[in-house]
Scaffold this active site. Structure first.
Site, PDB file in Angstrom:
ATOM      1  CB  ALA A   1       4.847  -7.137  -5.103  1.00 24.81           C
ATOM      2  CB  SER A   2       6.761 -10.353  -9.660  1.00 27.75           C
ATOM      3  OG  SER A   2       5.516 -10.897  -9.978  1.00 27.75           O
ATOM      4  CD  GLN A   3      13.711 -12.564  -7.659  1.00 27.43           C
ATOM      5  OE1 GLN A   3      13.170 -13.525  -8.196  1.00 27.43           O
ATOM      6  NE2 GLN A   3      14.972 -12.554  -7.320  1.00 27.43           N
TER       7      GLN A   3
END
Ligand SMILES: C[S@@+](CC[C@H](N)C(=O)[O-])C[C@H]1O[C@@H](n2cnc3c(N)ncnc32)[C@H](O)[C@@H]1O
Length: 369
Positions: free
Chosen positions: A70-72
């Site tokens: 899950a991207s930053q």
């Protein structure tokens, strides 16, 4: 963890993203205030981790590298600002992962199709997203021809070169936001706008994404060298990679300080020199940047203002001189145009990258010069 419990955590995260400039528009702010990030993360994650400004690993590959994250939140927000998705838009996302960004897109636009190469992730995300997003377990490099054209296309996975399908499935004037791997150590999320056979770059945001897998993957992003070391380079063949691993096990022929290097010395060197590479250590998390002359068997690396040379010391002397003279480059200042390789350049390019079917012309934005 119930959704109601996390409103304050979410609010604090969005306040910080606004303060840092990652969230700029009211629409992205509202979407991020409403969508519970924890719903798209592993279920046992406490709220302080779900709302920390960090990527969360969802799956790993055989080397222990993340295969899906899950991207930053910072980069999620910055890319959504670049995308500018609006009500009425048809949007394509490549790289569903847990589905958080897809859920945000569903808040911003009308029709969202999201593609994920890992069927188990796609199935889980589809359950969490419900009918708001059409999640498909396919190789996203082919896009979604039956649902095209799209006003907005967003890749949330890094590419070495743009697949033709994304260009073909974008409306004239439509926007494509994509993490583009330019050179080792130089990756930017580019917002392109389609004008005829050209994709004109509007903005760049520095980023670090997992690489696209599947038929359009391009050269390996990170190649294992043994002993927890990985190399990223565009030019390596298998024997050059093996030789590099052996060189790294030798005692350096040069080891000295290189004080006073400007931040951003490496990207401009990497754009200008095909021999540029980076080596990462999984043990220390450190990166070394430098040059490798595959034929001569010479390697020169800079890590934390120290120069390490292996084999012929002339390459170390060259790296030292060039690193000290390098013009610092802020990747956010790059202006990138992608055009079909058989068309002629529009304007002058300082650097050029050929990755069929596109040619990438790069320069530094005038305002930044
Ligand atoms: C950084 S994650 C995406 C983050 C996500 N959009 C979010 O909401 O945080 C990248 C994802 O791209 C997927 N992926 C890699 N190659 C792909 C391909 N060819 N087609 C579709 N998905 C791909 C990976 O499996 C991974 O789940």
């Amino acid at each position: 963890m119930g959704t109601g419990d996390t409103t304050a955590w979410r609010g604090a995260m969005v306040d910080e993203l606004k303060a840092s400039g990652a969230v700029r528009s009211q629409s992205v702010e509202e979407a991020m205030r409403q969508v519970p990030r924890e719903r798209f993360l592993p279920t046992d994650l406490p709220p302080e981790d779900a709302y920390a400004d960090r990527a969360v690993t969802l799956t790993q590959d055989g080397h222990g590298f993340p295969a899906s994250t899950a991207s930053q939140p910072t980069i999620v927000a910055r890319m959504l600002e670049q995308l500018d998705a609006r009500p009425g838009h048809r949007v394509l996302e490549i790289g569903t992962a847990g589905g958080y960004n897809a859920a945000l897109l569903a808040h911003l636009a009308d029709r969202v199709v999201s593609l994920e190469i890992d069927p188990a992730l796609a199935e889980r995300a589809a359950r969490r997203l419900g009918p708001a997003v059409d999640v498909r377990a396919v190789d996203g490099a082919d896009g979604a021809p039956d649902a095209a054209p799209f006003d907005r296309i967003q890749a949330t996975v890094g590419v070495w070169g743009l697949p033709a399908a994304w260009f073909e499935q974008l409306t004239p004037g439509g926007r494509l936001v994509v993490p583009l791997w330019l050179r080792p150590g130089l990756e930017v999320s580019v917002a392109f706008e389609r004008h005829g056979d050209v994709l004109r770059g509007l903005s760049c945001e520095p980023c670090a994404f997992l690489r696209l897998r599947g038929a359009h993957a391009g050269p390996d992003g990170y190649r294992p060298l043994g002993d927890g070391h990985f190399v990223t380079a565009d030019f390596l063949d298998p024997s050059g990679t093996a030789r590099l691993g052996r060189l790294l096990n030798e005692k350096p022929t040069v080891e000295e300080a290189v004080p006073g290097l400007a931040r951003g010395w490496f990207p401009s060197l990497a754009l200008a020199d095909e021999r540029a590479l980076q080596i990462f250590s999984l043990h220390t998390g450190q990166a070394s940047s430098g040059l490798y002359d595959q034929r001569a068997g010479a390697l020169a690396l800079i890590r934390d203002d120290r120069l390490f040379g292996y084999g012929d010391a002339a390459l170390s002397a060259e790296l030292r001189t060039r690193a000290q003279a390098a013009e610092p480059l802020d990747p956010a200042d790059l202006q990138i145009t992608a055009r079909l390789a058989d068309t002629s350049p529009r304007g002058s390019a300082r650097w050029s990258l050929s990755r069929p079917p596109f040619q990438y012309d790069l320069q530094v934005r005038e305002a930044a010069q």
